[in-house]
Design a protein around this motif. Structure first.
Motif, PDB file in Angstrom:
ATOM      1  N   GLN A  97       0.836  -1.193   0.000  1.00 37.94           N
ATOM      2  CA  GLN A  97       0.000   0.000   0.000  1.00 37.94           C
ATOM      3  C   GLN A  97       0.879   1.255   0.000  1.00 37.94           C
ATOM      4  N   GLN A  98       1.896   1.289   0.848  1.00 33.94           N
ATOM      5  CA  GLN A  98       2.793   2.445   0.881  1.00 33.94           C
ATOM      6  C   GLN A  98       3.581   2.550  -0.425  1.00 33.94           C
ATOM      7  N   TYR A 101       1.386   4.087  -3.046  1.00 36.50           N
ATOM      8  CA  TYR A 101       1.242   5.517  -2.769  1.00 36.50           C
ATOM      9  C   TYR A 101       2.479   6.286  -3.239  1.00 36.50           C
ATOM     10  N   VAL A 102       3.659   5.785  -2.885  1.00 36.83           N
ATOM     11  CA  VAL A 102       4.904   6.473  -3.243  1.00 36.83           C
ATOM     12  C   VAL A 102       5.109   6.474  -4.757  1.00 36.83           C
ATOM     13  N   GLY A 104       2.759   6.375  -7.102  1.00 38.96           N
ATOM     14  CA  GLY A 104       1.803   7.333  -7.676  1.00 38.96           C
ATOM     15  C   GLY A 104       2.193   8.772  -7.398  1.00 38.96           C
ATOM     16  N   LYS A 105       2.541   9.059  -6.167  1.00 32.91           N
ATOM     17  CA  LYS A 105       2.906  10.428  -5.789  1.00 32.91           C
ATOM     18  C   LYS A 105       4.156  10.889  -6.518  1.00 32.91           C
TER      19      LYS A 105
END
Length: 189
Positions: A97-98, A101-102, A104-105
């Protein structure tokens, strides 16, 4: 991340040694940056043994920052903090999950979907200088802000309970006062 490990995070950090181990005026200290995408806010969070120690703790934090700005970091201190930051980042990538997120960001920010996997590929000498320059530029007492979480005096508890009740009533009025009248759009991919 390196600044956090140099100053506050872990048994080898400067402020941990001074405030918790030597002077025993804090129970704990931690540092972190809060990412706001194009900017970050850096926090020092500490728990003083007594409220009276807060001013002294803040003064010691600024003294250590100024010491680094004036005298730099030892190579040993820098390497320790860098290794800990790298390990922490690699451990973060083990959580899917992290990691998502990283990816995508960072893709939105850099256009490079591989950036999270090359994040730790940097010149150590340049980073060493950047740490000192960052502290010099952004960790000035004139642009630092502070907040305190202190015990509530018994005389204020009834007033704060009333404020909370009024806030809850307003939330109920705003959030539950309207019903959806349209269909929820299906997801698209």
């Amino acid at each position: 991340d390196v600044i956090g490990y140099v100053l506050a995070n872990g048994k080898g950090a400067r402020l941990q040694k001074i405030l918790v181990d030597e002077k025993e005026i804090a129970v704990s200290i931690h540092a972190m940056s809060y990412d706001l995408f194009d900017r970050e806010v850096f926090f020092f969070q500490f728990k003083p043994k007594k409220e009276e120690y807060i001013a002294e703790i803040k003064q010691i934090i600024m003294q250590e920052i100024n010491d680094i700005v004036q005298n730099g970091l030892s190579n040993k201190e820098f390497r320790r903090a860098l290794k800990l930051a790298q390990v922490e980042y690699q451990q973060m990538l083990e959580n899917t999950q992290q990691q998502a997120y990283v990816i995508g960001k960072s893709f939105i920010a850099t256009g490079d979907e591989e950036y999270p996997f090359t994040y730790c590929d940097y010149d150590g000498e340049t980073l060493h200088k950047d740490v000192v320059e960052t502290l010099k530029t952004y960790f000035r007492v004139t642009i630092c802000h502070e907040g305190n979480v202190l015990s509530i005096p018994e005389s204020d508890k009834a007033y704060l309970d009333q404020l909370q009740k009024e806030s809850d009533e307003l939330d109920t009025k705003i959030l539950f006062g309207k019903e959806r009248s349209s269909e929820i759009a299906p997801g698209s991919y």
